[in-house]
Design a protein around this motif. Structure first.
Motif, PDB file in Angstrom:
ATOM      1  N   LYS A  51       0.846  -1.193   0.000  1.00 40.46           N
ATOM      2  CA  LYS A  51       0.000   0.000   0.000  1.00 40.46           C
ATOM      3  C   LYS A  51       0.882   1.245   0.000  1.00 40.46           C
ATOM      4  O   LYS A  51       1.764   1.396   0.851  1.00 40.46           O
ATOM      5  CB  LYS A  51      -0.926   0.023   1.214  1.00 40.46           C
ATOM      6  N   GLY A  52       0.626   2.143  -0.935  1.00 40.22           N
ATOM      7  CA  GLY A  52       1.395   3.372  -1.019  1.00 40.22           C
ATOM      8  C   GLY A  52       0.823   4.471  -0.129  1.00 40.22           C
ATOM      9  O   GLY A  52      -0.384   4.524   0.119  1.00 40.22           O
ATOM     10  N   TYR A  53       1.700   5.345   0.372  1.00 40.25           N
ATOM     11  CA  TYR A  53       1.256   6.483   1.178  1.00 40.25           C
ATOM     12  C   TYR A  53       2.333   7.567   1.143  1.00 40.25           C
ATOM     13  O   TYR A  53       3.475   7.324   0.749  1.00 40.25           O
ATOM     14  CB  TYR A  53       0.949   6.065   2.617  1.00 40.25           C
ATOM     15  N   ASP A  54       1.974   8.786   1.568  1.00 41.40           N
ATOM     16  CA  ASP A  54       2.910   9.909   1.649  1.00 41.40           C
ATOM     17  C   ASP A  54       3.532   9.951   3.035  1.00 41.40           C
ATOM     18  O   ASP A  54       2.817  10.075   4.040  1.00 41.40           O
ATOM     19  CB  ASP A  54       2.199  11.236   1.356  1.00 41.40           C
ATOM     20  N   GLU A  55       4.847   9.854   3.103  1.00 44.83           N
ATOM     21  CA  GLU A  55       5.556   9.883   4.376  1.00 44.83           C
ATOM     22  C   GLU A  55       5.489  11.293   4.964  1.00 44.83           C
ATOM     23  O   GLU A  55       6.005  12.257   4.384  1.00 44.83           O
ATOM     24  CB  GLU A  55       7.012   9.457   4.146  1.00 44.83           C
ATOM     25  N   LYS A  56       4.855  11.452   6.142  1.00 42.40           N
ATOM     26  CA  LYS A  56       4.574  12.775   6.693  1.00 42.40           C
ATOM     27  C   LYS A  56       5.737  13.383   7.482  1.00 42.40           C
ATOM     28  O   LYS A  56       5.731  14.581   7.754  1.00 42.40           O
ATOM     29  CB  LYS A  56       3.340  12.704   7.603  1.00 42.40           C
ATOM     30  N   LYS A  57       6.731  12.587   7.834  1.00 37.41           N
ATOM     31  CA  LYS A  57       7.799  13.146   8.672  1.00 37.41           C
ATOM     32  C   LYS A  57       8.794  13.978   7.873  1.00 37.41           C
ATOM     33  O   LYS A  57       9.688  14.608   8.449  1.00 37.41           O
ATOM     34  CB  LYS A  57       8.523  12.022   9.417  1.00 37.41           C
ATOM     35  N   HIS A  70       3.862  -3.189   3.532  1.00 35.74           N
ATOM     36  CA  HIS A  70       3.316  -4.416   2.954  1.00 35.74           C
ATOM     37  C   HIS A  70       2.606  -5.281   3.999  1.00 35.74           C
ATOM     38  O   HIS A  70       2.774  -5.094   5.201  1.00 35.74           O
ATOM     39  CB  HIS A  70       4.436  -5.237   2.302  1.00 35.74           C
ATOM     40  N   SER A  71       1.820  -6.209   3.483  1.00 37.79           N
ATOM     41  CA  SER A  71       1.232  -7.268   4.306  1.00 37.79           C
ATOM     42  C   SER A  71       1.265  -8.564   3.496  1.00 37.79           C
ATOM     43  O   SER A  71       1.458  -8.543   2.272  1.00 37.79           O
ATOM     44  CB  SER A  71      -0.201  -6.927   4.714  1.00 37.79           C
ATOM     45  N   ASN A  72       1.067  -9.676   4.170  1.00 38.62           N
ATOM     46  CA  ASN A  72       1.094 -10.973   3.492  1.00 38.62           C
ATOM     47  C   ASN A  72      -0.164 -11.163   2.646  1.00 38.62           C
ATOM     48  O   ASN A  72      -1.252 -10.771   3.044  1.00 38.62           O
ATOM     49  CB  ASN A  72       1.199 -12.109   4.503  1.00 38.62           C
ATOM     50  N   MET A  73       0.022 -11.791   1.486  1.00 34.87           N
ATOM     51  CA  MET A  73      -1.097 -12.048   0.586  1.00 34.87           C
ATOM     52  C   MET A  73      -1.038 -13.495   0.111  1.00 34.87           C
ATOM     53  O   MET A  73       0.021 -13.980  -0.312  1.00 34.87           O
ATOM     54  CB  MET A  73      -1.031 -11.097  -0.622  1.00 34.87           C
ATOM     55  N   GLN A 108      -3.746  -9.973   4.478  1.00 33.65           N
ATOM     56  CA  GLN A 108      -3.744  -9.849   5.929  1.00 33.65           C
ATOM     57  C   GLN A 108      -3.723  -8.375   6.343  1.00 33.65           C
ATOM     58  O   GLN A 108      -3.211  -7.513   5.631  1.00 33.65           O
ATOM     59  CB  GLN A 108      -2.536 -10.573   6.520  1.00 33.65           C
ATOM     60  N   SER A 109      -4.291  -8.080   7.510  1.00 31.13           N
ATOM     61  CA  SER A 109      -4.301  -6.707   8.008  1.00 31.13           C
ATOM     62  C   SER A 109      -2.897  -6.288   8.450  1.00 31.13           C
ATOM     63  O   SER A 109      -2.096  -7.110   8.895  1.00 31.13           O
ATOM     64  CB  SER A 109      -5.279  -6.569   9.173  1.00 31.13           C
ATOM     65  N   TYR A 145      -1.895   6.528  11.700  1.00 33.96           N
ATOM     66  CA  TYR A 145      -1.569   5.176  11.269  1.00 33.96           C
ATOM     67  C   TYR A 145      -2.100   4.944   9.854  1.00 33.96           C
ATOM     68  O   TYR A 145      -3.248   5.270   9.554  1.00 33.96           O
ATOM     69  CB  TYR A 145      -2.179   4.130  12.213  1.00 33.96           C
ATOM     70  N   GLU A 146      -1.244   4.422   9.008  1.00 34.66           N
ATOM     71  CA  GLU A 146      -1.678   3.940   7.701  1.00 34.66           C
ATOM     72  C   GLU A 146      -2.073   2.477   7.882  1.00 34.66           C
ATOM     73  O   GLU A 146      -1.352   1.717   8.538  1.00 34.66           O
ATOM     74  CB  GLU A 146      -0.553   4.053   6.665  1.00 34.66           C
ATOM     75  N   GLU A 147      -3.184   2.068   7.306  1.00 37.65           N
ATOM     76  CA  GLU A 147      -3.690   0.725   7.550  1.00 37.65           C
ATOM     77  C   GLU A 147      -4.028  -0.016   6.265  1.00 37.65           C
ATOM     78  O   GLU A 147      -4.465   0.586   5.283  1.00 37.65           O
ATOM     79  CB  GLU A 147      -4.945   0.780   8.431  1.00 37.65           C
ATOM     80  N   ILE A 148      -3.814  -1.315   6.299  1.00 35.71           N
ATOM     81  CA  ILE A 148      -4.320  -2.236   5.280  1.00 35.71           C
ATOM     82  C   ILE A 148      -5.348  -3.113   5.978  1.00 35.71           C
ATOM     83  O   ILE A 148      -4.994  -3.896   6.860  1.00 35.71           O
ATOM     84  CB  ILE A 148      -3.201  -3.108   4.677  1.00 35.71           C
ATOM     85  N   PRO A 149      -6.623  -2.995   5.645  1.00 41.19           N
ATOM     86  CA  PRO A 149      -7.646  -3.812   6.329  1.00 41.19           C
ATOM     87  C   PRO A 149      -7.583  -5.267   5.862  1.00 41.19           C
ATOM     88  O   PRO A 149      -7.146  -5.552   4.742  1.00 41.19           O
ATOM     89  CB  PRO A 149      -8.952  -3.150   5.907  1.00 41.19           C
ATOM     90  N   PHE A 150      -8.007  -6.160   6.726  1.00 40.01           N
ATOM     91  CA  PHE A 150      -8.124  -7.569   6.333  1.00 40.01           C
ATOM     92  C   PHE A 150      -9.129  -7.653   5.190  1.00 40.01           C
ATOM     93  O   PHE A 150     -10.264  -7.199   5.303  1.00 40.01           O
ATOM     94  CB  PHE A 150      -8.588  -8.407   7.515  1.00 40.01           C
ATOM     95  N   THR A 151      -8.694  -8.200   4.049  1.00 40.78           N
ATOM     96  CA  THR A 151      -9.511  -8.197   2.834  1.00 40.78           C
ATOM     97  C   THR A 151      -9.520  -9.579   2.188  1.00 40.78           C
ATOM     98  O   THR A 151      -8.489 -10.250   2.136  1.00 40.78           O
ATOM     99  CB  THR A 151      -8.957  -7.175   1.815  1.00 40.78           C
ATOM    100  N   VAL A 152     -10.677  -9.992   1.718  1.00 40.04           N
ATOM    101  CA  VAL A 152     -10.819 -11.241   0.971  1.00 40.04           C
ATOM    102  C   VAL A 152     -11.510 -10.935  -0.348  1.00 40.04           C
ATOM    103  O   VAL A 152     -12.589 -10.324  -0.360  1.00 40.04           O
ATOM    104  CB  VAL A 152     -11.628 -12.298   1.756  1.00 40.04           C
TER     105      VAL A 152
END
Length: 276
Positions: A35-41, A51-54, A81-82, A91-98
């Motif tokens: 998942k892409g996002y803009d680094e705020k720091k 990343h998460s496991n797929m 996986q979340s 927090y940037e999040e990847i929700p649990f998705t099926v």
């Protein structure tokens, strides 16, 4: 919908009673979703990913009639996986998705080429976050998030497969939502197969869908990452065994950004098929 799909499945697996050739394949794959996002720091916006496991499992049944007509169907289920990461103050999040994707198709094998066309149901289920809202009296309430169907990212689309040259020699395949695939990495792909040592060495390049957004009204629907894959398959009597590995060239589905960690670009799996 479920009753219709079950009826279609029963009808398809009953086809061998009419003669012809059947082939049933099963496969599994492990990889990563980014998942892409803009680094705020940083003062200047820096695009990056986490990343998460797929994991994906799938099956496809093909019935070739004596007149070379093709009928079949299959499904693929991909689980993401979340995961979450701290981005300065949020927090940037990847929700649990099926993602469950059943499909059916028909076609014709002309020997030197074959073409198949069908319909796919792209069904997305995800873990929704808690929803905060203000009541009329000014108090705050929370609607608890749950795992549910995401109708905004679920739709129907046409699938197809085109093979050029004979299947038992060097050949090329163009596929959209067909064969061995997962909806994140190689929904739309081109594959070449070379006969090697009694089996087939394959190389596959997946590309993004023809339009930036396949469905204009929903951002990012049916995008396909750009991935390069290699495979080797070998026949043992009525059984065909195949192993494959892929390397993510460009992350499109999850958004742009630098992928941290060379090892997280790789994916791999296996497939076995029965023909009778």
């Amino acid at each position: 919908m479920r009753k219709i799909l079950i009826s279609l499945f029963i009808a398809i697996i009953s086809l061998p009673l009419w003669g012809g050739v059947s082939e049933w394949s099963f496969y599994g794959e492990a990889g990563f979703y980014h998942k892409g996002y803009d680094e705020k720091k940083y003062l200047d916006s820096l695009k990056t990913t986490f990343h998460s496991n797929m994991f994906s499992i799938g099956s496809e049944y093909i019935y070739l009639k004596d007149d070379n007509m093709i009928i079949g169907g299959g499904f693929i289920e991909t689980t993401i996986q979340s995961a979450k990461i701290k981005n300065y103050d949020i927090y940037e999040e990847i929700p649990f998705t099926v993602i469950t994707l059943p499909y059916i198709f028909i076609g014709k094998d002309f020997g030197f080429l074959s073409f198949e066309l069908g319909v796919s149901w792209y069904l997305t289920f995800k873990e929704f976050s808690d929803l905060k809202y203000i009541n009329e009296d000014g108090t705050e309430s929370i609607q608890k998030g749950e795992f549910n169907w995401n109708r905004y990212e679920s739709h129907v689309f046409p699938n197809f497969k085109l093979r050029l040259l004979k299947e038992d020699s060097f050949h090329i395949e163009f596929r959209f939502g067909r064969g061995r695939f997962n909806p994140m990495d190689n929904l739309f792909n081109i594959a070449l197969y070379f006969p090697v040592y009694g089996g087939f060495l394959g190389t596959e390049l997946s590309i993004k869908t023809p339009k930036t957004n396949f469905y204009d009204e929903y951002d990012g629907m049916l995008r396909s990452n750009q991935k390069l894959s290699f495979s080797y398959s070998y026949d043992v009597d009525v059984l065909n065994l195949e192993v494959f590995a892929g390397y993510l060239l460009k992350n499109i589905h999850g958004g742009s950004g630098k992928i941290s960690g060379f090892q997280y670009r790789f994916s791999g799996g296996f497939q076995f098929s029965l023909r009778w």
